[in-house]
Each structure stands twice: as structure tokens, then as C-alpha cells.
Design a protein around this motif. Structure first.
Motif, PDB file in Angstrom:
ATOM      1  N   LEU A 152      -3.209   5.157   3.008  1.00  0.00           N
ATOM      2  CA  LEU A 152      -3.000   5.750   4.246  1.00  0.00           C
ATOM      3  C   LEU A 152      -2.282   6.779   4.161  1.00  0.00           C
ATOM      4  N   ILE A 162       0.847  -1.349  -0.178  1.00  0.00           N
ATOM      5  CA  ILE A 162       0.174   0.014   0.123  1.00  0.00           C
ATOM      6  C   ILE A 162       0.830   1.066  -0.083  1.00  0.00           C
ATOM      7  N   ALA A 193       5.521   3.294  11.428  1.00  0.00           N
ATOM      8  CA  ALA A 193       6.298   1.862  11.460  1.00  0.00           C
ATOM      9  C   ALA A 193       5.794   0.962  12.246  1.00  0.00           C
ATOM     10  N   LYS A 194       5.039   1.398  13.507  1.00  0.00           N
ATOM     11  CA  LYS A 194       4.696   0.606  14.453  1.00  0.00           C
ATOM     12  C   LYS A 194       3.360  -0.058  13.924  1.00  0.00           C
ATOM     13  N   LEU A 195       2.650   0.707  12.996  1.00  0.00           N
ATOM     14  CA  LEU A 195       1.227   0.280  12.649  1.00  0.00           C
ATOM     15  C   LEU A 195       1.282  -0.982  11.615  1.00  0.00           C
ATOM     16  N   LEU A 196       2.150  -0.713  10.601  1.00  0.00           N
ATOM     17  CA  LEU A 196       2.247  -1.793   9.254  1.00  0.00           C
ATOM     18  C   LEU A 196       3.295  -2.534   9.367  1.00  0.00           C
ATOM     19  N   GLU A 197       3.186  -3.612   8.659  1.00  0.00           N
ATOM     20  CA  GLU A 197       4.110  -4.489   8.477  1.00  0.00           C
ATOM     21  C   GLU A 197       5.182  -4.023   7.781  1.00  0.00           C
ATOM     22  N   PRO A 198       6.559  -4.337   7.978  1.00  0.00           N
ATOM     23  CA  PRO A 198       7.527  -3.936   7.529  1.00  0.00           C
ATOM     24  C   PRO A 198       7.514  -4.511   5.911  1.00  0.00           C
ATOM     25  N   ASN A 216      -9.004  -1.736  15.375  1.00  0.00           N
ATOM     26  CA  ASN A 216     -10.062  -1.053  14.851  1.00  0.00           C
ATOM     27  C   ASN A 216     -10.199  -1.346  13.464  1.00  0.00           C
ATOM     28  N   LEU A 217      -9.016  -1.389  12.711  1.00  0.00           N
ATOM     29  CA  LEU A 217      -9.078  -1.630  11.309  1.00  0.00           C
ATOM     30  C   LEU A 217      -9.383  -3.140  11.127  1.00  0.00           C
ATOM     31  N   ALA A 237      -4.860  -0.742  14.613  1.00  0.00           N
ATOM     32  CA  ALA A 237      -4.740  -2.213  14.184  1.00  0.00           C
ATOM     33  C   ALA A 237      -6.133  -3.030  14.369  1.00  0.00           C
ATOM     34  N   SER A 271       5.344  -3.741   3.591  1.00  0.00           N
ATOM     35  CA  SER A 271       3.984  -3.805   2.977  1.00  0.00           C
ATOM     36  C   SER A 271       3.612  -2.557   2.540  1.00  0.00           C
TER      37      SER A 271
END
Lengths: 177, 177, 177, 177
Positions: free
Chosen positions: D69, D3, D27-32, D161-162, D159, D34
Motif C-alpha cells: 500500500l 504488509i 493509522a486509521k485504515l490499518l490494524e496496528p 471498498n477493499l 476499508a 499489521s
């Protein structure tokens, strides 16, 4: 000259600290002997608040609407005023508080909801036609030991604001004439 | 007595209808000859608005802060005031508009954003210490043909509000004494 | 898969158009057969709303909190949600609607209060931990003849928003792993 | 799947802590691996922000609008987002951020303005068509020593919530079909 003042307390529990804060604000703001004070503790009227019509509620609404100054005080629930206070205000028609000088007061557990009186309660009162002479007042409940000092400072600011407004009032059309 | 009045226009385009609305409001609200008027069209200052420090901007900020009455007028962008107006207000320190009577004005294409002046612009001015004597004023741009009538009604409401506030001001502590 | 959906109606009068709008929104948004629907018309519970504790109210609160999707619908009173709806939400502890996807709906007489769902009701639901997938929905009551079309367009927007959110959800840490 | 993610920083000073907070959140929310990340520090574009038209600004606007995002981060000025951030957002037409998942971030000196991201910045992004998956995020600048921990907790909530939103997305009409 004597003005009429009403304190409306939106705490579902009666005789709250919120009420004390509001009453103290009135005492600090106005000259002793210059006003008649009425306190409406909405906790005493929960059984009637959704009744329609209701002579009892209509009388309360009328007393507030005819006040020169009204303090609307509520504990902070979900970052804003209580449903109880809103239910009382919902009984007014559009512009039902026209011309009433209104001070919004919220009490809260910490500073997190400090913006509540200014962004939530003040616009609600203004929507009804009331006039808010400055910031809404937010009081951290744990500060009751410093009540006089904190409320005193807020009262001084409202008094200074009102004096400034009066100087503008003096030159408006149809008033100074 | 003469008061100082400033109109601050937050439209990135100069000489806008928004400016006309604000100037008309001042003319309708105050007695002719009772005030000195200054208009700051922020469109003339976009090149300097993010400069820091800036003597030019500091002078503008000071003029508004020392006004008795200031009208802050902006077109409605994204349901609220423009970034240009906000950038000007951002230059103030905390409480930088203390004691200034302020009227928030937004112009918009239709009624959709009518709440903007009261829920967005008024709280911003109040955060800076200004005092808003009633509702924010929202003007539908397509109504320029009825400008006098619509602005006249708003001016009457502000004048009435100010008169009511003055009656409360008269009995505050340290003022009536 | 089946999800649980609740409609909460904050109109003090039962069986309102506001309820119809909310129910229509659910029907247009979700696949038939994909959900269990529960409707809570708060008009049926005014006598109990300020009782504390109350098994009846606690059961209602729990049903909403355990929903996957909840629509909170209210007529617009004083530019915002009703005191009745707020009184119901006040019964929750902090974060009481954590993880619930919530759609705020206000009905109003004209466009004047269009911003209400987004600036007033949505932040209230979010404060409780709910997640609002887009704008709040404002419906002009005089448009009931175009209910299907207007609500259908809103439902399409929510569906599109949810699909977009799902694409972000797919790459969050601890979810895609 | 990859994304596109954009961080927009509204601090008039470049390379701010506000930027660090926003980048950490991503950095904390998404998979490295990705996502593709783009950072727009508006401090680098103040000279152009009121130019119209401007290819440079149009390109920036387009990059944000096409993101899956976007994190919009600003220091708290006058209880809300900066004029600089607003001036950038003002360049969009109506609905210019349609379908973008947006996280509002404000940094502030203390808890006083904690409500700012939820009551001011979130509604602004939503007005533009963006979707905010939960609360706005407020970070007290003095807590930079606990940045990882505090931002980590916020990222976990987003995360979660999503994931919940995705479960509703799965049964919307025209999506599950």
C-alpha cells in the motif's frame, strides 16, 4: 457586423436556472445589437435525441455548428455535464464544431465540482473542434441573487481574453497578409 | 506591431526534439518579423527549480507571464506533462498566466497518449489564467521526417481559430465601443 | 460463493461489438459457475431514459447498484463515453454505485482515445462511489480477431490487481478483527 | 501477516500538514501491528530529483514499488499534484507501480479543487499500474481540528471498498482455483 450566437441548455428540465445563467452571460459579454441569439433547450427534444436520422435534430446541430459563439450550459450531474448534453454532442461527426467559439458553463450546488467545466466540458467541446477562450464557467446555483455581478465578472474576463487573442490573431501567417 | 513569444520546454534533457517541435510551430504560425522570440529550456534550470526565493526563476516566470503567446512543450511522461514543467508552473501565484495565449504541446512515442495535451496540459494552463486557442498539439516523435507538414497543419488550424476568435472579440462589450 | 455481475452497454445500437467485448471480459475474469450475469443493453431503453420517474429504469438502476461487479462498456464518442451511458448513470443519486466493483470499457477505432477509459469513464464511476480495480480497458474495434487474447490479458491484470487488493483488505481495521 | 506501507509526500516544504494527513490515514485504515511503515518526504530530496542516474532516488523508487500500500500525498498546486511529486513518479518506467494499492491524497485551501485527487492524481497513479480502491481523498487544510473524524470516515470507506473488492477477488480465475 452581426454575429450569430447559440445557447445550448443540457438540463432535462426546461426553463432552468442554468438557461438563465447562460443567457445572462451572453447579454453581459456582447454589445447589444451585435448578435442574433438562438436558444436550444434540449429538454424540449428528449424524445428525438436518440432518433437516427432525425431532420429536427440535424437542424439543431447545424444551427449550433454555424454559430460564431455558442454557450453550452448544463447542470452538474456526477461532477460533469449531463447525458442529455452529451447525447446532443454525440450526433456531430468528428470536428463538427470546428471554429466555433464555445463557452462551457456548469451550474452546481456548491464548490465541490468547480473544476468540472474546465476538466470535463471544455475538453469535450475542444475535441469537437470548438475553441474555448479561457476557463470554463462554474456557477453555484445558490448565488442567483448575485447573478449579474458574478456573471458580469466572468464576461469581463472572457472579453479581455478575446481581446488578447485578437492581438495574436493579427500576426498569424495568412491572416495579417 | 510586434508581439512577444516564449517557448517553454519541459524536457529534463536540453536541446530536445520537443524543443524543435515547439520552435517550428511558432515559425509556422506567425508572420516572420512580427514577433520577438525567447526560448526557456528548463533543462538548464533544474538546479534552481525548487529554490525559493530565486531571482533567476522569478525572472523566467516573469518573461513567460508577460508574453502575448507562449508555447509550453513537454515530452509525455506517464500520459502527461513532465514534473519539471509542472515544477516551473507551480512557482506562479493563482492566475499567474492571465491573458497569455498558450499552446500546449506534448511529444510521445505513439498515439496512445494523444489526449494528453487536451485533457492534462491545457487545463493546467487554463487554471493559471492562460487561454488555449483550440486543441492541444500532440506530436509522435517518430514523425520528425514529416515535421514541417504536420506542424504546418496544426499552425493553420490555430491561425484559423484565432481569426474566428477575433471576429467574436470585435463585438464584446467594452472592446468594440 | 456466487457473486452478481452486470454488464451495462452504452451503445445506442443494440448487440454491438462493445457488448461482446464486455461479456468476454467477464467470462475471462471470473470462474465459471461463480456468478450470475445480467446484461443491460441501453439501446433497448432509449425511449425511457429521460422519463422521470420510470419504474423500468429504476429497476435497471437497482440491479446494477446491487451488483458485486459491473462492467460499463461504451463505444468512444468524442473521446469519451456516450451520452446514452451518461444519461443512465445520471439517474443515480450521489454515491449510487457505492461499493460496486466497476470496470470501465471503451471501444474505439484506433489508439487516439486510449486514455478515455482511465481519464473519463473511471472518474465518472468513482464519483458514484464505485471502485475501479486498475486501468480502464480500451479495445481497438479492428482487433476483434484477437479478442480472446487481448481481453484475456486484461482479465489477468484485473485478477492480479484484485488479489493484491485482497491482501491489503485483510489488514484493514474492522475487517481483520 | 504484515504488509509494507509507504507514504510519499510531495510538498516541497518538509514536515507538512499534508504529511500528517497521509500518516493519519494509514493509522486509521490499518490494524496496528499489521504493517511496516516508511515515509518518504520528497522535500528532503529536491537536490537529487532530476539527477540521472541516482542511487539514492532509485532506492526510494524501489521502496515504493515494492509496497503493498502506498499513500501519495501532495498539496494542491494549480488544481493538481505538485511538480515535485510528478518528478518523483516520472523516474519510474512504464508500469512501475504495478500491483501497488495506492491512495491519492490532496490537501487544499477550500473545496474548489475537490475533484483534483480523482481526476488528476488517481489517473496518474493508475497509468503507472497502481490500483486506487475508490475516490481520491481531498482534505481542506483549514479542517485540521477535525482531522481524526474526517480522515476516519475516509478510512472506513476505503476499508469497506477493499472488503468488497476482496469478495470479487475470491472468484477470479486462477485465484480461487
Amino acid at each position: 457586423m452581426t454575429i450569430t450566437v447559440t445557447v445550448v441548455v443540457g438540463n432535462p428540465k426546461p426553463q432552468s436556472r442554468t438557461r438563465t445563467v447562460a443567457e445572462t452571460l451572453v447579454a453581459k459579454l456582447l454589445e447589444p445589437g451585435s448578435y442574433d441569439l438562438d436558444v436550444i433547450d434540449l429538454a424540449d427534444h428528449t424524445a428525438e435525441i436518440f432518433a437516427w436520422p432525425s431532420e429536427q435534430m440535424a437542424a439543431l446541430n447545424a444551427r449550433v455548428a454555424s454559430s460564431d459563439l455558442a454557450v453550452f450550459a448544463s447542470p452538474t450531474y456526477k461532477a460533469t455535464y449531463t447525458g442529455l448534453l452529451k447525447a446532443f454532442l454525440d450526433r456531430y461527426p468528428a470536428n463538427g464544431l470546428a471554429g466555433v467559439t464555445a463557452i462551457p458553463v456548469l451550474t452546481g450546488a456548491d464548490l465541490t465540482h468547480s473544476m468540472g467545466p474546465t476538466v470535463n466540458l471544455a475538453p469535450l467541446l475542444v475535441e469537437l473542434g470548438a475553441i474555448v477562450p479561457g476557463r470554463g464557467f462554474y456557477f453555484v446555483a445558490g448565488q442567483m441573487d448575485h447573478l449579474d455581478e458574478i456573471v458580469g465578472a466572468a464576461a469581463e474576463e472572457y472579453a479581455a481574453n478575446l481581446a488578447r487573442l485578437a492581438s495574436v490573431a493579427a500576426v498569424t501567417q495568412g491572416v495579417s497578409a
